[in-house]
Write a protein that holds these residues in place. Structure first.
Motif, PDB file in Angstrom:
ATOM      1  N   GLY A   1      -3.007  -2.128  -4.502  1.00  0.00           N
ATOM      2  CA  GLY A   1      -1.945  -2.275  -3.508  1.00  0.00           C
ATOM      3  C   GLY A   1      -2.015  -3.621  -2.817  1.00  0.00           C
ATOM      4  O   GLY A   1      -2.687  -4.552  -3.275  1.00  0.00           O
TER       5      GLY A   1
ATOM      6  N   ALA B   1      -4.339   2.716   3.013  1.00  0.00           N
ATOM      7  CA  ALA B   1      -5.362   2.299   2.049  1.00  0.00           C
ATOM      8  C   ALA B   1      -6.638   3.117   2.124  1.00  0.00           C
ATOM      9  O   ALA B   1      -7.188   3.530   1.096  1.00  0.00           O
TER      10      ALA B   1
ATOM     11  N   THR C   1      -6.978  -3.078  -2.518  1.00  0.00           N
ATOM     12  CA  THR C   1      -5.807  -3.730  -1.938  1.00  0.00           C
ATOM     13  C   THR C   1      -6.150  -5.140  -1.489  1.00  0.00           C
ATOM     14  O   THR C   1      -7.308  -5.563  -1.547  1.00  0.00           O
TER      15      THR C   1
ATOM     16  N   ASP D   1       0.818  -1.213   0.000  1.00  0.00           N
ATOM     17  CA  ASP D   1       0.000   0.000   0.000  1.00  0.00           C
ATOM     18  C   ASP D   1       0.851   1.261   0.000  1.00  0.00           C
ATOM     19  O   ASP D   1       0.457   2.289  -0.554  1.00  0.00           O
TER      20      ASP D   1
END
Length: 358
Positions: free
Chosen positions: A280, A288, A297, A255
């Motif tokens: 990510g 995030a 993510t 991230d």
């Protein structure tokens, strides 16, 4: 007089315990009474000698063998709690249901301190150990002279001994799913921005990505390795745009890298995700969910790793040990960096404060 073979064996004495543990009788007495004036290593050596000899203090004689303490030791090399705290939360949810509790200690990545903590935990009678890593790189197993028969579960960083029990997140599966998802969105010019090449997480996530590329007869436009940092993500995004003007997606392997890449893309006039989608890995909230746009993510599912580790430790205590490496799926969290319609509400009270007129 009865022959020697029929005589009752002499009961072990405190002097016998002291001799086996290589300490004085006074030190052995203090250790068996669990005084804090004795080092954990010495206390543990004396207790181990007493158990081997079957020696019991006067207050223990006539009692049954000591029941399990219900305590489990967690040894972590994590500096900031990013991995150890969610793992502890997951482990406690399972341990609590079995009337167990966890004691957390940090080794700061120092083997000598790790051994000292294990000695201290063992001297306090823990039933087993959960070792928490923070790199995903394999680690040497604990010395049997240190564990002295305690069951051990390795988490996040697996043991190099295949007979040990290790639990890790499925980084290969996450990499494969990331590219599958980007291809499903119609993205075709996909680049990978990774951390250091010597990190197993970087290698595994990239390997998973390559597996999906191979299945669909695609290749990434570029794969760049460097650091786990925002600065690297931003710099890599600029490099990619210079090299590949048609770039339409980035799979960032953390991230931090992803947030830096988004910043680099926006600074270059690209829209995220309309022009370039970004994924990510880690689902670390500070990166995030506090980014703009919020980051799609993968969550390392650390709490589930903790739950599984606790259950495997309880199984070992019940005589059903697990061996080898168990992988836990990393779920994908879809947010705005790949789908603009996935609006993420800001966390607030929902109240608007206005100055009240007097």
């Amino acid at each position: 007089m009865a022959p020697a073979s029929s005589r009752t064996a002499a009961k072990p004495t405190l002097a016998d315990v002291a001799r086996i543990a290589n300490v004085s009788i006074a030190t052995a007495s203090k250790a068996l009474n669990r005084t804090d004036r004795i080092s954990a290593a010495t206390q543990r050596a004396v207790i181990d000698a007493a158990e081997r000899l079957g020696y019991r203090t006067p207050t223990e004689r006539g009692r049954q063998q000591r029941q399990r303490s219900g305590l489990v030791g967690l040894i972590t090399s994590d500096y900031n709690g990013r991995f150890s705290l969610p793992l502890l939360t997951g482990a406690e949810s399972t341990l609590g249901a079995s009337n167990h509790a966890a004691l957390l200690m940090s080794s700061h990545g120092r083997p000598a301190l790790e051994k000292s903590h294990i000695d201290r935990l063992a001297a306090h009678g823990v039933d087993g150990l959960i070792v928490v890593g923070n790199t995903t790189n394999s680690r040497p197993p604990l010395d049997p002279q240190t564990t002295m028969g305690l069951p051990v579960i390795y988490t996040y960083d697996p043991s190099r001994d295949p007979d040990d029990c290790s639990i890790v997140c499925d980084n290969v599966g996450a990499g494969a799913q990331a590219i599958e998802y980007l291809l499903s969105l119609g993205r075709r010019y996909i680049a990978i921005i990774a951390g250091p090449e010597d990190f197993q997480a970087a290698k595994d996530r990239a390997r998973g990505a390559w597996q999906t590329f191979s299945i669909y007869d695609f290749s990434p436009v570029d794969v760049l390795f460097d650091a786990w940092s925002e600065e690297w993500g931003e710099r890599a995004a600029r490099v990619l745009l210079d090299r590949h003007p048609h770039l339409d997606a980035i799979y960032a392997l953390s991230d931090e890298i992803a947030r830096g890449a988004v910043r680099g893309l926006l600074a270059a006039g690209k829209r995220v995700p309309q022009d370039v989608a970004v994924i990510g890995h880690d689902n670390w909230y500070v990166f995030a969910a506090n980014a703009h746009p919020t980051l799609t993510t993968f969550d390392n599912n650390i709490a589930m790793i903790g739950k599984t580790a606790a259950q495997f430790l309880l199984d070992a205590l019940a005589g059903r040990p697990h061996h080898g490496v168990t992988t836990i799926e990393c779920p994908m969290i879809v947010r705005e960096s790949t789908e603009a319609s996935r609006r993420t509400p800001l966390e607030s009270s929902g109240r608007i404060f206005a100055r009240q007129s007097s």
